[in-house]
Structures are given as C-alpha cells and as structure tokens.
Design an enzyme around this catalytic site. Structure first.
Site, PDB file in Angstrom:
ATOM      1  N   HIS A  60     -84.871  56.367  33.918  1.00 26.16           N
ATOM      2  CA  HIS A  60     -85.815  55.665  33.042  1.00 26.16           C
ATOM      3  C   HIS A  60     -85.532  55.892  31.549  1.00 26.16           C
ATOM      4  CE1 HIS A  60     -87.670  55.264  36.838  1.00 26.16           C
ATOM      5  NE2 HIS A  60     -88.426  56.343  36.820  1.00 26.16           N
TER       6      HIS A  60
ATOM      7  N   LYS B  66     -91.077  46.782  33.457  1.00 33.38           N
ATOM      8  CA  LYS B  66     -92.290  46.862  32.625  1.00 33.38           C
ATOM      9  C   LYS B  66     -92.195  45.874  31.468  1.00 33.38           C
ATOM     10  CE  LYS B  66     -93.130  51.758  33.657  1.00 33.38           C
ATOM     11  NZ  LYS B  66     -94.415  51.932  34.328  1.00 33.38           N
TER      12      LYS B  66
ATOM     13  N   LYS C 206     -94.292  66.875  33.623  1.00 34.94           N
ATOM     14  CA  LYS C 206     -95.510  66.741  34.431  1.00 34.94           C
ATOM     15  C   LYS C 206     -96.533  67.720  33.862  1.00 34.94           C
ATOM     16  CE  LYS C 206     -93.320  64.362  37.748  1.00 34.94           C
ATOM     17  NZ  LYS C 206     -93.520  62.927  37.909  1.00 34.94           N
TER      18      LYS C 206
ATOM     19  N   HIS D  63     -87.731  51.040  37.996  1.00 38.06           N
ATOM     20  CA  HIS D  63     -88.936  50.224  37.770  1.00 38.06           C
ATOM     21  C   HIS D  63     -89.317  50.161  36.288  1.00 38.06           C
ATOM     22  CE1 HIS D  63     -91.068  54.074  37.896  1.00 38.06           C
ATOM     23  NE2 HIS D  63     -92.129  53.470  37.390  1.00 38.06           N
TER      24      HIS D  63
ATOM     25  N   GLU E  40     -96.535  62.903  31.658  1.00 36.61           N
ATOM     26  CA  GLU E  40     -97.486  62.631  32.744  1.00 36.61           C
ATOM     27  C   GLU E  40     -98.463  63.782  32.847  1.00 36.61           C
ATOM     28  OE1 GLU E  40     -95.621  60.322  36.277  1.00 36.61           O
ATOM     29  OE2 GLU E  40     -94.185  61.840  35.667  1.00 36.61           O
TER      30      GLU E  40
ATOM     31  N   ASP F 164     -85.053  63.157  37.835  1.00 35.77           N
ATOM     32  CA  ASP F 164     -86.106  62.245  38.292  1.00 35.77           C
ATOM     33  C   ASP F 164     -86.405  61.170  37.243  1.00 35.77           C
ATOM     34  OD1 ASP F 164     -88.235  61.369  40.000  1.00 35.77           O
ATOM     35  OD2 ASP F 164     -89.680  62.446  38.746  1.00 35.77           O
TER      36      ASP F 164
HETATM   37  C1  BG6 Z   1     -90.830  57.739  39.228  1.00 38.23           C
HETATM   38  C2  BG6 Z   1     -90.681  59.229  39.338  1.00 38.23           C
HETATM   39  O1  BG6 Z   1     -89.562  57.129  39.176  1.00 38.23           O
HETATM   40  O2  BG6 Z   1     -91.586  57.400  38.074  1.00 38.23           O
HETATM   41  C3  BG6 Z   1     -92.049  59.890  39.340  1.00 38.23           C
HETATM   42  O3  BG6 Z   1     -89.995  59.559  40.547  1.00 38.23           O
HETATM   43  C4  BG6 Z   1     -92.889  59.428  38.179  1.00 38.23           C
HETATM   44  O4  BG6 Z   1     -91.915  61.299  39.327  1.00 38.23           O
HETATM   45  C5  BG6 Z   1     -92.906  57.904  38.091  1.00 38.23           C
HETATM   46  O5  BG6 Z   1     -94.204  59.921  38.349  1.00 38.23           O
HETATM   47  C6  BG6 Z   1     -93.622  57.437  36.847  1.00 38.23           C
HETATM   48  O6  BG6 Z   1     -93.750  56.058  36.823  1.00 38.23           O
HETATM   49  P1  BG6 Z   1     -94.778  55.352  35.837  1.00 38.23           P
HETATM   50  O7  BG6 Z   1     -94.505  53.902  36.008  1.00 38.23           O
HETATM   51  O8  BG6 Z   1     -96.152  55.769  36.279  1.00 38.23           O
HETATM   52  O9  BG6 Z   1     -94.467  55.865  34.458  1.00 38.23           O
END
Ligand code: BG6
Length: 421
Positions: free
Chosen positions: A175, A117, A273, A113, A151, A170
């Site tokens: 990402h 963005k 995290k 995802h 995060e 993860d």
């Molecule tokens: C996800 C992870 O792919 O991305 C999560 O599995 C994480 O652990 C999340 O919290 C974060 O996404 P974003 O868009 O809030 O940065």
C-alpha cells in the site's frame, strides 16, 4: 439494493473441500458447468485466491489439472492474487513463476485494495488535471514527504496471518509504496494501463532506502495501554502470538527517490497498529520561504506550508499556509483550507474492492500492480527487513500513542518532525 442482492445470491454456490484433494476441484468444475447451463453465465471464470502464500502451488496445480485454468478464444480465465505477494524478493519471484505456469501474465490481477480507493485515484487528478500543483511538485519547493497509515485496531484474532509477517510486509511493501509511486511518478503520456505502469516502474526503480538503516528506520511492537477509554492488551498478550514474537506492529522507513525531480527530498513512510487513531494521509511538506521580511516574532507561529491528501477517513485535501492574525499587529499563524469529498460531492464513493473486482471482470488492469512493481517493492524493502531480523526485538510502544520513541528520533535527526494527523 435488495433486488440486486437477490439476483446475485441466486447464483452463489458453496463448494467445500481441501486444497490437496483433486475431487474437490472436480466438484468445483462440475458446479461451474452446471451454473453455466442453468443460468447462462457465459463461461468466463475469475478465481480470487485469498489463501496463504504457501497454498498457491497446490491450488494452482489443482485448478490446472481440473481444466479450470484454460482460456479459449471466447472464454476467459483470470486469477486475482491478494497481497502480500511473497515475503521477500526471492519468494515473490518463486510465487510468480508458480502463478505464471498456470495463468499467463496478462490474466493475473495482483490486488492492492489501496489503488481501488477514490482518494488514491484522485492523486492522479490532483497532479495531472490541474496546473496549480505541478510547478511546485519537485525538489525546488518540496522539503520532504510523509506517508502515514495509522490504525487504532490491534491484532487479536489475526495471529495466524500476522505473526512473522509484520507491519512492513503487510502495509509498506504494497500500500505505502504504491502511494509513493502515485505521488512521485512522472506524468504518464496517457492513462493506458501500460503507460501508467511504465511510470510507476520507473519511479520505483529510482527508489531506495536511505542509509544508515539504524538511523533512518524504526520499528516497534505495541504494549498494553488505553485506547478510546478502554484498556487494551499488548501484542504478546493477544491470542495466538508467541511470547517471544519479534513481529513488528509499527514500521517507519526513509526513502530516497534518485531522480532530477526528487533528488535530496526524503520520503518518510510509517504504519502501525494500535496508534492514536485510524488515518491514512500523504503530506507534502514545502520548504520555508527563502527570505522573510518580517520580524522573527511575527512569524513565530508559522510552520512549513503543506499539502495533505487525506486518503481516509474524512477523505479530502488540506492546504496549510500562514495567514495574518486579525489585529493591529502583524502576526502570521498557520491556517487550513479544506476540500472534503463529503461536502463537495453528492455521489458516494464505491468500496475499493467493488471497483477492483469490477475492473477484473472487465479485464481492465490499470489499478493492479504488475509483477515488476511487486518485485521492485521487495527490492526496496528487503535490506530493512534483513537488518531488522538481525536486530531481534522491536521497541515497545504504548497502545494509543504514535509509535516508539525511535520513530520520532528518526525524524529529529534531520531537524524534522512527524505531522500529528
Ligand atoms: C490490509 C492489511 O491489506 O489493509 C491489514 O493486511 C490492514 O492489516 C488493512 O488492516 C487496512 O485497510 P484499510 O482499507 O482499512 O486502510
């Protein structure tokens, strides 16, 4: 919008069942056939598999046996697969073979995802639509690059997925390596999906972990602490995590990109995290000017120039450079020049998933990593995962801080430090 939701919700159906029960998939097939008749939906199906990786073989087999996976000339079948795709190179290969047995490669959409963005797609605009940045986007001018995804949330409620997976699998494997690919790749000859993918594959195949890993990587696990004025518990006290869990909630690695453009420029990637705050950014940190015709005292407060792509929140781009402090003496201090999406545009950004699901429906694959990218990413990360597994427990860090001391030491060894986002 209410009217859109109403129209959409009339087409929603819920089919209950278990993965190993053929009757459930038959019912799914019947439901789809009925929907098609009643609502004239055209017979195209996209399956979104947000399921645990070990459930893939059975679910794919069921879809195939229920006749749901077969495309015809006028009706497409596509499948969306959520990250992480496997847990290392070997399992990613196995998983891919299983997926491709049922869905041919051009119908598989591996979703990351981050690529949905707006600010991530803007890396391409910033680099390739402008003349300003390209001449300095290389080892002659760039000292190093820092990619941070921090995060503030903890992992309460996510043990089932996260324990045993950890921060590197993860977030870094998918990402952050995609962000690196966008930042470091060469300009594609066009934005045809295959051209863009070719450049990403090229740069990922030139990327590897810097050695020795005990000096160039760091990992940690959050302990209790304070966040936003609230007392929070450590990972081991979160529901569902085993008391001796060695799952890391913070990971940092150093990468080298062995190309003419990037030789000698380290790329530092970190994620965690329960860090200081939620922020994702790419900071390109430039070398110092080779000669300063100022007294040292005049430039005491001058840092390194930087270009920071603020992925989220507060989306935009910041440039950091030195400016003269007003007054009769010559004193240079760092200042910021900001572009902010909120101020520059009145249009709002679509949700990442909104854009990606639409692209899947349109059969537009540019923003989906192909299998080669996924496998290359595991190939890059696997040696660190293996070294960490042999090490045992990650280093604890207090919730609300910026990670374990080893992450700071990792940069200090090369005379650098993490930016405080
Ligand atoms: C996800 C992870 O792919 O991305 C999560 O599995 C994480 O652990 C999340 O919290 C974060 O996404 P974003 O868009 O809030 O940065």
């Amino acid at each position: 919008r209410e009217d859109v939701w109403e129209r959409l919700s009339e087409g929603l159906r819920f089919v209950k069942g278990s993965f190993d029960d053929p009757a459930s998939f038959q019912e799914l097939a019947n439901t789809l056939a009925t929907l098609e008749r009643e609502r004239g939906t055209g017979g195209n199906h996209g399956f979104y598999l947000a399921i645990p990786p070990d459930a893939f073989p059975v679910v794919l087999k069921q879809l195939s046996e229920a006749g749901l996976a077969r495309s015809t000339a006028s009706r497409w079948r596509r499948v969306v697969v959520e990250t992480p795709f496997g847990h290392d190179l070997a399992s990613a290969r196995e998983l891919n073979a299983v997926v491709n047995e049922v869905f041919p490669e051009d119908t598989v959409f591996r979703i990351d995802h981050y690529l949905g963005k707006e600010t991530v797609q803007n890396i391409l605009a910033l680099r390739f639509a402008n003349q300003l940045f390209d001449p300095i986007w290389n080892a002659h001018y760039v000292d190093h690059v820092q990619i941070t995804m921090a995060e503030d949330i903890g992992l309460g409620g996510r043990a089932g997925y996260y324990d045993g997976i950890g921060a590197a699998r993860d977030v870094i494997q998918n990402h952050l390596l995609q962000l690196l690919a966008f930042t470091a790749m060469e300009e594609p000859v066009s934005f045809e999906p295959s051209e863009l993918q070719a450049e990403k594959i090229k740069v990922l195949s030139a990327t590897k972990l810097a050695q020795p890993l005990d000096e160039t990587t760091a990992r940690g696990q959050y302990a209790g602490g304070w966040q936003g004025g609230t007392r929070v518990v450590g990972l081991l006290e979160e529901d569902g995590f085993s008391q001796d869990s060695t799952t890391e909630t913070f990971a940092a690695i150093t990468l080298e990109v062995d190309t003419r453009r990037w030789g000698g420029v380290p790329f530092y990637l970190r994620t965690g995290k329960r860090l200081g705050r939620r922020v994702t950014e790419i900071a390109v940190i430039f070398k110092r000017a080779p000669h300063l015709a100022f007294d040292q005292t005049m430039t005491e407060e001058l840092g390194q120039n930087a270009l920071v792509i603020r992925v989220q929140p507060d989306e935009g781009v910041t440039m950091r450079f030195g400016s003269k402090v007003p007054g009769s003496s010559m004193e240079v201090r760092d200042v910021s020049m900001d572009f902010s999406y909120g101020q520059a545009f009145t249009e709002s950004s679509p949700e990442a998933y909104e854009r990606l699901i639409l692209d899947m429906l349109l059969g537009e694959p540019s923003l989906f990593p192909v299998n080669a990218e996924v496998e290359l990413s595991w190939e890059i990360l696997d040696p660190a995962l293996a070294a960490w597994a042999a090490e045992g427990k990650p280093e604890p860090y207090e919730a609300g801080t910026w990670g374990p001391p080893s992450a700071d030491e990792m940069l200090q060894r090369t005379g650098r430090e993490w930016r405080r986002p």
